[in-house]
Motif scaffolding. Structure first.
Motif, PDB file in Angstrom:
ATOM      1  N   LEU A 131     -13.447 -13.321 -20.828  1.00  0.00           N
ATOM      2  CA  LEU A 131     -13.391 -12.597 -22.070  1.00  0.00           C
ATOM      3  C   LEU A 131     -12.230 -11.853 -22.325  1.00  0.00           C
ATOM      4  CD1 LEU A 131     -16.866 -10.860 -20.731  1.00  0.00           C
ATOM      5  CD2 LEU A 131     -16.489 -11.973 -22.856  1.00  0.00           C
ATOM      6  N   ARG A 132     -12.067 -11.708 -23.610  1.00  0.00           N
ATOM      7  CA  ARG A 132     -10.712 -10.761 -24.180  1.00  0.00           C
ATOM      8  C   ARG A 132     -11.131  -9.558 -23.904  1.00  0.00           C
ATOM      9  NH1 ARG A 132      -6.722 -13.023 -27.018  1.00  0.00           N
ATOM     10  NH2 ARG A 132      -5.171 -11.342 -27.729  1.00  0.00           N
ATOM     11  N   VAL A 133     -10.032  -8.576 -23.537  1.00  0.00           N
ATOM     12  CA  VAL A 133     -10.339  -7.138 -23.454  1.00  0.00           C
ATOM     13  C   VAL A 133      -9.300  -6.460 -24.057  1.00  0.00           C
ATOM     14  CG1 VAL A 133     -10.353  -5.244 -21.547  1.00  0.00           C
ATOM     15  CG2 VAL A 133     -11.253  -7.595 -21.121  1.00  0.00           C
ATOM     16  N   GLY A 134      -9.596  -5.400 -24.902  1.00  0.00           N
ATOM     17  CA  GLY A 134      -8.617  -4.618 -25.570  1.00  0.00           C
ATOM     18  C   GLY A 134      -8.891  -3.115 -25.587  1.00  0.00           C
ATOM     19  N   ILE A 135      -7.908  -2.389 -25.687  1.00  0.00           N
ATOM     20  CA  ILE A 135      -7.927  -0.940 -25.853  1.00  0.00           C
ATOM     21  C   ILE A 135      -7.375  -0.315 -27.123  1.00  0.00           C
ATOM     22  CG2 ILE A 135      -7.003   1.060 -25.096  1.00  0.00           C
ATOM     23  CD1 ILE A 135      -6.614  -0.228 -22.047  1.00  0.00           C
ATOM     24  N   ILE A 136      -8.370   0.306 -27.864  1.00  0.00           N
ATOM     25  CA  ILE A 136      -7.870   0.977 -29.158  1.00  0.00           C
ATOM     26  C   ILE A 136      -8.213   2.370 -29.180  1.00  0.00           C
ATOM     27  CG2 ILE A 136      -8.299   0.929 -31.704  1.00  0.00           C
ATOM     28  CD1 ILE A 136      -9.298  -2.064 -31.436  1.00  0.00           C
ATOM     29  N   VAL A 138      -1.301   5.992 -21.605  1.00  0.00           N
ATOM     30  CA  VAL A 138      -2.165   4.651 -21.923  1.00  0.00           C
ATOM     31  C   VAL A 138      -1.496   3.452 -21.700  1.00  0.00           C
ATOM     32  CG1 VAL A 138      -3.737   3.910 -23.643  1.00  0.00           C
ATOM     33  CG2 VAL A 138      -3.743   5.934 -23.492  1.00  0.00           C
ATOM     34  N   ALA A 139      -0.259   3.347 -22.136  1.00  0.00           N
ATOM     35  CA  ALA A 139       0.410   1.994 -22.153  1.00  0.00           C
ATOM     36  C   ALA A 139       0.652   1.647 -20.773  1.00  0.00           C
ATOM     37  CB  ALA A 139       2.007   2.394 -22.820  1.00  0.00           C
ATOM     38  N   LEU A 140       0.819   2.699 -19.689  1.00  0.00           N
ATOM     39  CA  LEU A 140       1.057   2.271 -18.367  1.00  0.00           C
ATOM     40  C   LEU A 140      -0.335   1.557 -17.597  1.00  0.00           C
ATOM     41  CD1 LEU A 140       2.981   5.341 -17.250  1.00  0.00           C
ATOM     42  CD2 LEU A 140       3.999   3.158 -17.071  1.00  0.00           C
ATOM     43  N   ARG A 141      -1.257   2.210 -18.069  1.00  0.00           N
ATOM     44  CA  ARG A 141      -2.664   1.812 -17.752  1.00  0.00           C
ATOM     45  C   ARG A 141      -3.146   0.460 -18.360  1.00  0.00           C
ATOM     46  NH1 ARG A 141      -6.141   1.733 -13.401  1.00  0.00           N
ATOM     47  NH2 ARG A 141      -8.151   1.985 -13.953  1.00  0.00           N
ATOM     48  N   ALA A 142      -2.858   0.047 -19.446  1.00  0.00           N
ATOM     49  CA  ALA A 142      -3.285  -1.050 -20.100  1.00  0.00           C
ATOM     50  C   ALA A 142      -2.429  -2.097 -19.466  1.00  0.00           C
ATOM     51  CB  ALA A 142      -2.815  -0.897 -21.656  1.00  0.00           C
ATOM     52  N   ALA A 143      -0.967  -1.901 -19.117  1.00  0.00           N
ATOM     53  CA  ALA A 143      -0.391  -2.873 -18.424  1.00  0.00           C
ATOM     54  C   ALA A 143      -0.727  -3.188 -17.243  1.00  0.00           C
ATOM     55  CB  ALA A 143       1.212  -2.289 -18.307  1.00  0.00           C
ATOM     56  N   GLU A 144      -1.064  -2.068 -16.431  1.00  0.00           N
ATOM     57  CA  GLU A 144      -1.694  -2.101 -14.938  1.00  0.00           C
ATOM     58  C   GLU A 144      -3.101  -3.081 -15.205  1.00  0.00           C
ATOM     59  OE1 GLU A 144      -1.616   1.129 -11.749  1.00  0.00           O
ATOM     60  OE2 GLU A 144      -3.405   1.355 -13.377  1.00  0.00           O
ATOM     61  N   LEU A 145      -3.760  -2.802 -16.054  1.00  0.00           N
ATOM     62  CA  LEU A 145      -4.914  -3.597 -16.213  1.00  0.00           C
ATOM     63  C   LEU A 145      -4.680  -5.154 -16.778  1.00  0.00           C
ATOM     64  CD1 LEU A 145      -7.396  -0.672 -17.665  1.00  0.00           C
ATOM     65  CD2 LEU A 145      -7.143  -1.741 -15.106  1.00  0.00           C
ATOM     66  N   LYS A 146      -3.664  -5.261 -17.368  1.00  0.00           N
ATOM     67  CA  LYS A 146      -3.200  -6.686 -17.897  1.00  0.00           C
ATOM     68  C   LYS A 146      -4.206  -6.975 -19.238  1.00  0.00           C
ATOM     69  CE  LYS A 146      -1.009  -8.617 -14.149  1.00  0.00           C
ATOM     70  NZ  LYS A 146      -1.383  -7.981 -12.773  1.00  0.00           N
ATOM     71  N   VAL A 147      -4.566  -5.744 -19.945  1.00  0.00           N
ATOM     72  CA  VAL A 147      -5.468  -5.960 -21.057  1.00  0.00           C
ATOM     73  C   VAL A 147      -4.671  -7.006 -22.029  1.00  0.00           C
ATOM     74  CG1 VAL A 147      -6.894  -3.996 -20.643  1.00  0.00           C
ATOM     75  CG2 VAL A 147      -4.877  -3.924 -22.418  1.00  0.00           C
ATOM     76  N   ASP A 148      -5.466  -7.620 -23.147  1.00  0.00           N
ATOM     77  CA  ASP A 148      -5.009  -8.612 -24.010  1.00  0.00           C
ATOM     78  C   ASP A 148      -4.547  -7.653 -24.950  1.00  0.00           C
ATOM     79  OD1 ASP A 148      -5.951 -11.377 -23.114  1.00  0.00           O
ATOM     80  OD2 ASP A 148      -7.699 -10.045 -22.930  1.00  0.00           O
TER      81      ASP A 148
END
Ligand SMILES: [Mg+2]
Length: 190
Positions: free
Chosen positions: A62-67, A75-85
Motif C-alpha cells: 500500500l502507498r502511505v502518506g502523511i498530510i 513530522v519530517a523526522l518521523r516521516a523519514a523514519e517511517l519511510k512513508v511515500d
C-alpha cells in the motif's frame, strides 16, 4: 468503551493509498513548544507500535502518506523514519487539494483512499474518500463524516488499530506478521 469497528473485505481490498493526519491522530494532539537561544523548537510524541503498523502497510504494497496542516521538523523526522511515500505539511491546511495532486500523479482514485483524521481540517477529505476513518478522540463533525470510528485515541494506538483492522479485513495480517517475525530471527545480527 465503544464496540470495535467492523470493516468488510470489499471496502478494505479497494484501498490502495492510506493517508494519516498527524496532530490528534499520530499524536495525542499535544505539542511541546520551546525557545532555546532564540531558536523555536517543537516536539511531539509518537507511538512506536503505530510505526510497526505503518511498516506492515508498506509491506502489503500500500502507498502511505502523511498530510498535516501544521509545519514542523518533528513530522519530517518521523516521516523519514517511517519511510512513508508522501509527506505534505501545509500551514493553510488545504488537505484535499494536496491529496488530489498526489492521487492524480499516481493514478489513484479518491475511492481507493483511506484517510484517518480527527478534526475540522480533515472533514473535507473524509467526505470524499472511499474509506473515511476517525480516531476515538475525533470531534463530532469529523465523526459524522467518517464510516469507521476507531476505539483508540490518537497517539495511543489509533494508527496501529487501523493498520491491523485494514490488513485483517484484507486477509493479509497473519502472513505479514509471520514475515516480520521471520525477518527478525533470520539473517546476520546487525
Ligand atoms: Mg488533527
Amino acid at each position: 468503551m465503544t464496540a470495535p469497528p467492523i470493516l468488510d473485505a470489499d471496502s478494505a481490498r479497494r484501498v490502495k493509498y492510506v493517508v494519516f493526519d498527524v496532530d490528534g491522530v499520530m499524536t495525542d494532539g499535544g505539542v511541546f513548544l520551546g525557545d532555546v537561544d532564540g531558536r523555536r523548537l517543537e516536539f511531539k510524541k509518537y507511538d512506536i507500535q503505530d510505526g510497526l503498523g505503518i511498516l506492515l502497510l508498506r509491506w502489503a504494497g500500500l502507498r502511505v502518506g502523511i498530510i498535516t496542516g501544521r509545519v514542523s521538523e518533528s513530522v519530517a523526522l518521523r516521516a523519514a523514519e517511517l519511510k512513508v511515500d508522501d509527506l505534505v505539511q501545509d500551514d493553510q491546511a488545504r488537505k484535499l487539494l494536496s491529496l488530489k495532486k498526489i492521487c492524480q500523479k499516481h493514478n489513484i482514485d479518491l475511492q481507493e483512499v483511506a484517510f484517518v483524521g480527527d478534526d475540522l481540517p480533515d472533514v473535507g477529505v473524509l467526505r470524499v474518500v472511499g474509506l473515511p476513518v476517525v480516531v476515538a478522540n475525533a470531534t463530532d463533525d469529523a465523526v459524522k463524516a467518517a464510516k469507521v470510528t476507531l476505539t483508540r485515541p490518537g497517539g495511543a494506538g489509533a494508527v496501529r488499530e487501523f493498520c491491523e483492522l485494514l490488513l485483517r479485513a484484507r486477509g493479509e495480517w497473519d502472513a505479514l506478521v509471520e514475515r516480520y517475525v521471520h525477518s527478525r530471527v533470520e539473517g546476520p545480527v546487525k
